[in-house]
Design an enzyme around this catalytic site. Structure first.
Site, PDB file in Angstrom:
ATOM      1  N   LYS A  76       0.866  -1.183   0.000  1.00 13.44           N
ATOM      2  CA  LYS A  76       0.000   0.000   0.000  1.00 13.44           C
ATOM      3  C   LYS A  76       0.902   1.233   0.000  1.00 13.44           C
ATOM      4  O   LYS A  76       1.947   1.239   0.666  1.00 13.44           O
ATOM      5  CB  LYS A  76      -0.877  -0.039   1.252  1.00 13.44           C
ATOM      6  N   SER A 151      -9.785   1.824   3.059  1.00 12.94           N
ATOM      7  CA  SER A 151      -8.911   2.608   2.220  1.00 12.94           C
ATOM      8  C   SER A 151      -7.898   1.786   1.429  1.00 12.94           C
ATOM      9  O   SER A 151      -7.332   2.294   0.455  1.00 12.94           O
ATOM     10  CB  SER A 151      -8.154   3.627   3.076  1.00 12.94           C
ATOM     11  N   SER A 175      -9.985  -0.513   7.197  1.00 11.06           N
ATOM     12  CA  SER A 175      -9.380  -0.328   5.876  1.00 11.06           C
ATOM     13  C   SER A 175      -8.640  -1.532   5.302  1.00 11.06           C
ATOM     14  O   SER A 175      -8.261  -1.512   4.134  1.00 11.06           O
ATOM     15  CB  SER A 175      -8.409   0.852   5.908  1.00 11.06           C
TER      16      SER A 175
END
Lengths: 484, 95
Positions: A76, A151, A175
């Site tokens: 990420k 997210s 997330s």
């Protein structure tokens, strides 16, 4: 070979069926082909990926290597990666090349993984749909008109579409778990403090945790093994010993006490999601688990509590982005105030600004007690609910998200409607507990996530409970049409 | 408690975020929506409940007061918007 789990890829590499360089080239080719459609990656680092793959192959030829050696994964874009752009999904950091690597990145590199690139995400991890990214929304591989969740939406879409074997994510209010649910993956948010936060760009420091997103619980166990452990550079890192997660996977579930919080099965839960969760509960009964109803009476308060605590911490953490030392700076500032105000106005997107402003307000003189302190008191009550529940049960089970993936744009203009997506995931962050989402039977052709919540540092138990279900079902083997 | 345009201006100033006239009404609407959600907290009486700042009831670790990090000023300043002679540049603050 892209559909194989890490455990299967490791066997293939050991048996010489393919090399890491071949595997890496294969994933890079898939990224070239599918990423323009999905927008799952912000940065692709083919050169260094191939170098790492060559290194892993050569280490394998000269001796024993671990189970992650040569496995292509993605990080990420919230994790700092030395010498590589680390944007956090924000214009503010569009030109930021990290001068050091996060502990998570270093540990996985030491374990031999190959980093293919950095995945798209909601800006500064604030969002539940991956629509707040400066780099544009990510599409859900199961239905490209729908969101992948957020997210960590880029990580979820990349794993689901077989553009990497697994990925890292972070979870402040759901997330990791919510995008894992919406894309049909296994995602684990560890206990607060289990995985180092050093080099992970901070959103809400008392809630943020990093964890793995993968096809199976076994893969998550392999990744967590490398990620977890004490880090002196993170002041909230736990010194609790790290168990052998893989060894715990096969523990028998006979007599396991599973608690169903009645608050997680009430109004607002989609009927299709509820039916899928019920089917999984039936499997657990067959595996010998004992199912009990429990109550987490304060859980309806977790959304309002979170949306005071998290913005408060965000407003403080994001104060560092001032246009002076790194990050976006506006053109020709008139004075220092203008430099701060315009750099931040231009660098941050709408959702980030909303949260900074809410956080600023709830911490400001005259409102601190009514909002922030009140939220911290409720946090105590929410945490106590779990403490009492774990006196009666070993694991808590419920849905991860109230619905399956929703259409792009559906909630983008209504922050409060978006926040309610996190209703089942937020309480575990407030309490600091580990939570895992795993795919169960689909509803309307879309993945459904089952959430398991454990007591502090019971990641091994959660992985075990998820693994036993994956041994007797093939829900985790489903492929999004068009990406096989 | 409902925020109006002047409250939003004050908050934006505290947060050091420039907002345009056109954006103010949108912020009034959005922030009031979020605060209305936060008002749900008042459903529960929390008198006598201690605030919980941190999920693990742990004490802050201490370390010996020794310099352990090397000087990496050049590396860090390499990503700064404007530097000169090892200093970060900002608009003139003192006349």
């Amino acid at each position: 070979m892209h559909k194989m789990t890490i455990a299967e890829l490791d066997r293939g590499l050991r048996q010489g069926a393919f090399t890491s360089v071949e595997l890496t080239r294969h994933f890079l080719a898939r990224i070239d082909r599918y990423n323009p459609r999905l927008n799952a990656y912000i940065t692709i680092d083919a050169d260094r990926a191939l170098e790492a793959a060559e290194r892993a192959d050569s280490q394998r030829r000269s001796g024993e290597v671990g189970p992650l050696a040569g496995i292509p994964i993605a990080h990420k874009d919230i994790f700092c990666t030395y010498g590589l752009k680390t944007s956090c999904g924000s214009r503010m950091l569009d030109s930021f090349v990290a001068p050091y690597s996060a502990t998570v990145v270093e540990r996985l590199a030491q374990a031999g993984v190959v980093m293919l690139g950095k995945t798209n995400m909601d800006e500064f991890a604030m969002g539940s749909s991956n629509e707040t990214s400066w780099y544009g929304p990510v599409k859900n591989p199961w239905d490209e008109m729908r969101v992948p969740g957020g997210s960590s939406g880029g990580s979820a879409a990349a794993v689901a579409a077989y553009l990497c074997a697994a990925a890292t994510g972070t979870d402040t209010g759901g997330s990791i778990r919510q995008p894992a649910a919406l894309c049909g993956l296994t995602g684990l948010k560890p206990t607060y403090g289990r995985v180092s936060r050093w080099g992970m760009i901070a959103f809400a420091s008392s809630l943020d945790q990093a964890g793995p997103m993968s096809r199976t619980a076994e893969d998550a166990a392999l990744l967590l093994q490398a990620m977890a452990g004490f880090d002196p550079r993170d002041s909230t890192s736990s010194q609790e010993a790290v168990p052998d997660y893989r060894a715990e996977l096969s523990r028998d579930l006979a007599g396991l006490r599973i608690g169903l919080p009645k608050e997680y099965f009430g109004a607002g839960l989609d009927a299709g999601v509820a039916a899928s969760v019920e089917a999984a509960i039936a499997e657990y009964r067959r595996l010998g688990a004992e199912i009990r109803e429990i109550s987490l009476p304060n859980s309806p308060l977790s959304v309002p509590t979170y949306y005071v605590v998290a913005p408060a911490e965000c407003s403080s953490n994001l104060a560092r982005f001032d246009g002076v030392r790194y990050g976006h700076r506006c053109q020709e500032p008139r004075d220092l105030l203008d430099l701060y105000q315009r750099s931040r106005a231009e660098g941050f997107g709408a959702e980030v600004k909303r949260r900074i402003m809410i956080g600023t307000y709830v911490l400001s003189a005259g409102y601190y007690d009514a909002y922030y302190l009140k939220a911290q008191r409720l946090r105590h009550l929410i945490s106590d609910d779990f403490r009492r529940a774990f006196e009666q049960v070993d694991v808590i089970l419920g849905p991860t998200s109230p619905t399956t993936a929703f259409p792009l744009g559906d909630k983008a203009d209504d922050p409060v409607a978006m926040y309610l997506n996190d209703i089942y995931t937020i309480a575990t962050n407030l309490a600091g507990l580990p939570g895992l989402s795993l795919p169960v039977a689909q509803a309307g052709g879309l993945p459904v996530g089952l959430q398991l919540i454990g007591d502090y540092f019971q990641e091994g138990r959660l992985l075990n409970v998820a693994h036993k279900l994956q041994e007797v079902t093939d829900w985790h083997r489903a492929s999004p049409p068009g990406f096989e | 408690m409902t925020l109006d345009r002047s409250d939003v201006e004050k908050i934006a100033h505290l947060a050091r975020i420039q907002i345009s006239e056109a954006e103010k009404d949108k912020y009034v609407h959005d922030l009031n929506g979020i605060l209305a959600l936060a008002e749900d907290m008042n459903a529960v009486d929390t008198q006598g409940i201690s605030p919980m700042a941190h999920p693990l009831r742990m004490v802050q670790r201490l370390r010996p007061d020794q310099a352990t990090e090397p000087d990496r000023r050049e590396l860090f300043q390499g990503i700064a918007p404007a530097v000169d002679n090892g200093l970060y540049l900002v608009p003139k603050v003192i006349e």
